[in-house]
Structure formats: structure tokens, C-alpha cells
Design a protein around this motif. Structure first.
Motif, PDB file in Angstrom:
ATOM      1  N   ASN A  15       0.112   1.303   7.555  1.00 50.57           N
ATOM      2  CA  ASN A  15       0.411   1.032   6.289  1.00 50.57           C
ATOM      3  C   ASN A  15       0.098   2.001   4.977  1.00 50.57           C
ATOM      4  O   ASN A  15      -1.101   2.417   4.796  1.00 50.57           O
ATOM      5  N   GLU A  48       7.940   4.200  -2.774  1.00 56.30           N
ATOM      6  CA  GLU A  48       6.546   4.236  -2.556  1.00 56.30           C
ATOM      7  C   GLU A  48       6.183   5.259  -1.855  1.00 56.30           C
ATOM      8  O   GLU A  48       6.783   5.103  -1.154  1.00 56.30           O
ATOM      9  N   GLU A 185       2.839  -8.367   1.383  1.00 50.42           N
ATOM     10  CA  GLU A 185       2.214  -6.595   0.812  1.00 50.42           C
ATOM     11  C   GLU A 185       2.196  -5.706   2.237  1.00 50.42           C
ATOM     12  O   GLU A 185       3.167  -4.834   2.291  1.00 50.42           O
TER      13      GLU A 185
END
Length: 194
Positions: A15, A48, A185
């Protein structure tokens, strides 16, 4: 690595939004290859962090989980999902899976392949990603093993991603999980406006 861990629902291996996204991964970036680069960096489209794999030599620049060659992943969940973005140059990834015959089989998806086939014991499939955008992919490893080798899936032993691509997420699930059903998330939120 995960064989003794209870596996149900969704498990993530990477992630990129996390604090140490490559913690479980071996990172192979040869200094002898010009412009070889593996980095955690901010993507302008999503705002991100992502893992960028870039190299003029696809084969020698990669990340692989687990970190050491002697370790086995031991992932029992049969569906692998990815959030991935194509970049310049060829790209491929491989999944090594233990089958019902006790044989470790290799499945490779590559952007430069034009037809599916079995070659030297490797199941090869062409991979077409939409250009300049993020792609959400799900692989049914059990179905691919059955179709390519006529065997049943037991577990995934290793996952390897070669240059050239950007990765936001790599995970496994016990079922097909549509992108909009991922936990908040893990979802991708596009921040770039045109």
C-alpha cells in the motif's frame, strides 16, 4: 511468511500510501543500468505516494515479495488485485503459485506480449493497460492455473513486479472485490482536474 496467518477477506502486500510500502519487498535496482529507478514518490494525478519502477532494462529492475529467495509467501487467497499505472516502456509481473501437484507454477502478464501461451513451463498472458490513467486489475490465480496447467491452486509463493509502471496497491482477497468495495483507505481518489 504468511502460511501461519489467518487469511480471510482482504490482505495487502503493498500500500504505497502506507509509511513503509516496500517493507516486505526485495528491491532490485542495478547501478549498472542507466536510468534504473525504484522510488516511493508522489503521483500528480492522485496526490498520494506510489511506487515507481522505471528502467531501460525490464528484467533487472524489480520488486519481489517476500524479500528473500528462500522465503515463500504462503498466501492462500486466490484473487490478486492491483492499482497500477502504465508508464513509458515495457512492463511485466509474475506470480509464482503452488498447485495441487506440489509444483510451483509461474504466471506472467506482460505489456509486450501479443498472445497467451505456455513457454518453458510459464503461463504467459498479454496485458493491456489504459494509458495515462490508473487501472484496477483482478487476477483469478486459481482459474489461470487451471486453464494453463490443468491443476488446482494451493497458495501463492512469490509476486514480482518489473519496470516500467507505478503501483499504488497490491493485495489478495478471498473473492473478487470491485474497486468501489475496497475499504476506504485502499481506494484511489483522483485529485487532478483537467
Amino acid at each position: 511468511m504468511l502460511r501461519s496467518v489467518y487469511q480471510s477477506g482482504i490482505l495487502t502486500l503493498l500500500n504505497a500510501a502506507g509509511s513503509h510500502p516496500l517493507q516486505l519487498w526485495a528491491v532490485v535496482q542495478p547501478v549498472s543500468v542507466e536510468a534504473a529507478r525504484i522510488a516511493v514518490e508522489r503521483d500528480s494525478d492522485i496526490g498520494e505516494n506510489v511506487v515507481t519502477l522505471a528502467s531501460s532494462d525490464l528484467a533487472s529492475t524489480y520488486i519481489s515479495c517476500p524479500k528473500t529467495a528462500s522465503e515463500k509467501l504462503g498466501m492462500k487467497l486466490p484473487y490478486m488485485f492491483l492499482l497500477i499505472k502504465s508508464t513509458d516502456g515495457p512492463f511485466s509481473f509474475e506470480v509464482e503459485a503452488l498447485d495441487s501437484q506440489g509444483t510451483v507454477r509461474r504466471l506472467r502478464a506482460s505489456s509486450f506480449e501479443v498472445r497467451a501461451r505456455i513457454e518453458d513451463g510459464i503461463g504467459i498472458v498479454p496485458l493491456r493497460l489504459d494509458e495515462d490513467c490508473w487501472n484496477y486489475l483482478t487476477l483469478d490465480i486459481a482459474l489461470l492455473l487451471e486453464g494453463a496447467f490443468g491443476t488446482s491452486y494451493r497458495e501463492t509463493s512469490r509476486v514480482t513486479f518489473h519496470a516500467n509502471a507505478k503501483l499504488r496497491l497490491v493485495g489478495f482477497a478471498d473473492r473478487i472485490v470491485p474497486e468501489d468495495q475496497l475499504p476506504a483507505e485502499l481506494r484511489l481518489y483522483i485529485t487532478k482536474t483537467s
